[in-house]
Design an enzyme around this catalytic site. Structure first.
Site, mmCIF file in Angstrom:
data_model
loop_
_atom_site.group_PDB
_atom_site.id
_atom_site.type_symbol
_atom_site.label_atom_id
_atom_site.label_comp_id
_atom_site.label_asym_id
_atom_site.label_seq_id
_atom_site.Cartn_x
_atom_site.Cartn_y
_atom_site.Cartn_z
ATOM 1 C CE LYS A 1 -1.930 -4.636 3.366
ATOM 2 N NZ LYS A 1 -2.198 -5.881 2.632
ATOM 3 C CE1 TYR B 1 -4.116 -2.072 5.080
ATOM 4 C CE2 TYR B 1 -3.440 0.077 4.238
ATOM 5 C CZ TYR B 1 -3.837 -1.232 4.017
ATOM 6 O OH TYR B 1 -3.952 -1.695 2.735
ATOM 7 C CB SER C 1 -0.867 -0.017 1.252
ATOM 8 O OG SER C 1 -1.490 1.225 1.427
#
Ligand code: UDP
Length: 338
Positions: free
Chosen positions: A153, A149, A125
């Protein structure tokens, strides 16, 4: 026919990639725990192999490896709500990190007894870049995530790099910018619950029944004060996965690569609202709200590495087309739910 294990294939980008795989003559095998993916999506995909289960379940992964001769893996399965990741990081580290590492460990353990390591395409991402100091973002822009988040990743990118160096595991990590739109034939599209993304929310806000869209701040240092993002059609993202997959499958050399998937063009929240109004011929009901914590003012990337090395070419470069597909899908989704 090559068997491709697709984790999270019932989700938004995953399901579009499954369709692209079918079109290219691959046999996708989907594993999805249906926490955020949808069973109705699986049905729409036609005659695909679907295993309901979790990538954290080692026994199940081993069963899949022994039942199907898996040629490669495309790993989408992850939770992807940035806000939630900061409120409940355990949920994110457990699923996005712990379960992903479980899957990758199983790949390595299984592959040791095979003639080659099963390669993996990983959904990373732009959240791994955090707030970049320079725009456009390239693959060498420092990765400094500002939320859980993004951290999850980045951790998996690092795991893949370390495993590549140590065990010869080949991987391609795609750093997506803002996935948007729906399939051009209207079969599948974005269906998040709760929905937090700008384009579907702006489309919903054209309905008088809906609550107004809240613009998260209009005092950013941008042309109209609203945040700028780089939107990519979901079918173009899906096609990039096919190209990455083919690169992995055709190479005898170990590959550890990273590619930005972006259009290199920034649209502000106001640009998106204007486009939604143009496409739908309806007014978007909006209000100016507070800034959302952790929102960078501008995220625009340079994806020339994917254009040059993978020969990736986006089909849907016009934001109005992206929004038109999202709108057609949204209308279909509403009729399904009512
Ligand atoms: N945004 C907004 N209101 C909303 C949802 C999003 O103003 O209800 C803005 C958000 O601040 C960001 C852009 O729209 O600048 C895109 O947000 P989205 O959540 O779709 O994707 P993100 O860039 O956060 O991954």
């Amino acid at each position: 026919m090559q068997n491709i294990l697709v984790t999270g294939g019932a989700g938004y980008i995953g399901s579009h990639t499954v369709r692209a795989l079918l079109k290219e003559g691959f046999k996708p095998i989907i594993i999805d725990n249906l926490v955020y993916g949808h069973k109705y999506v699986i049905k729409k995909l036609g005659n695909v192999e679907f295993i309901e289960g979790d990538i954290g379940d080692s026994k199940l992964i081993r069963q899949i490896f022994s039942r199907f001769s898996i040629d490669a893996i495309i790993h989408f399965a992850a939770y992807a709500y940035v806000g939630e990741s900061c409120i409940d990081p355990i949920k994110y580290y457990k699923n996005n990190v712990f379960s992903s590492i479980n899957l990758i460990n199983e790949i390595v353990n299984f592959s040791k007894n095979q003639d080659r390591m099963i390669p993996i395409v990983f959904s990373s991402s732009c959240a791994t870049y955090g707030i970049p100091k320079t725009i456009p973002i390239t693959e060498s822009t420092p990765q400094l995530p500002i939320n859980a988040y993004g951290n999850t990743k980045l951790i998996i990118e690092k795991v893949l790099s370390d495993y590549g160096k140590a065990y010869g595991l080949s991987s391609i990590s795609f750093r997506y910018f803002n996935a948007a739109g729906a399939s051009s034939d209207g079969l599948i599209g974005e269906d998040h619950n709760p929905e937090t993304h700008l384009i579907p929310l702006a489309i919903m806000a054209t309905s008088k029944k809906s609550t107004p869209l809240s613009i998260y701040g209009n005092d950013y240092p941008t042309k109209d004060g609203t945040c700028i993002r780089d939107y990519v059609h979901v079918e173009d993202l899906a096609n990039a996965h096919i190209l990455g997959l083919k690169k992995l499958l055709s190479s005898d050399e170990k590959i550890i690569e990273y590619y930005n998937l972006a259009m290199g063009k920034g649209y502000s929240v106001m640009d998106i609202i204007n486009s939604v109004e143009k496409v739908t011929n309806l007014k978007v009901n909006y209000k100016i709200g507070n800034r959302r914590i952790g929102d960078p003012s501008m995220l625009v990337a340079n994806a020339s590495k994917a254009f040059v090395e993978l020969k990736w070419k986006a089909k849907h470069t016009n934001i109005d087309t992206i929004i038109k597909h999202a709108y057609l899908w949204h209308k279909k989704l509403l009729s399904k739910k009512t």
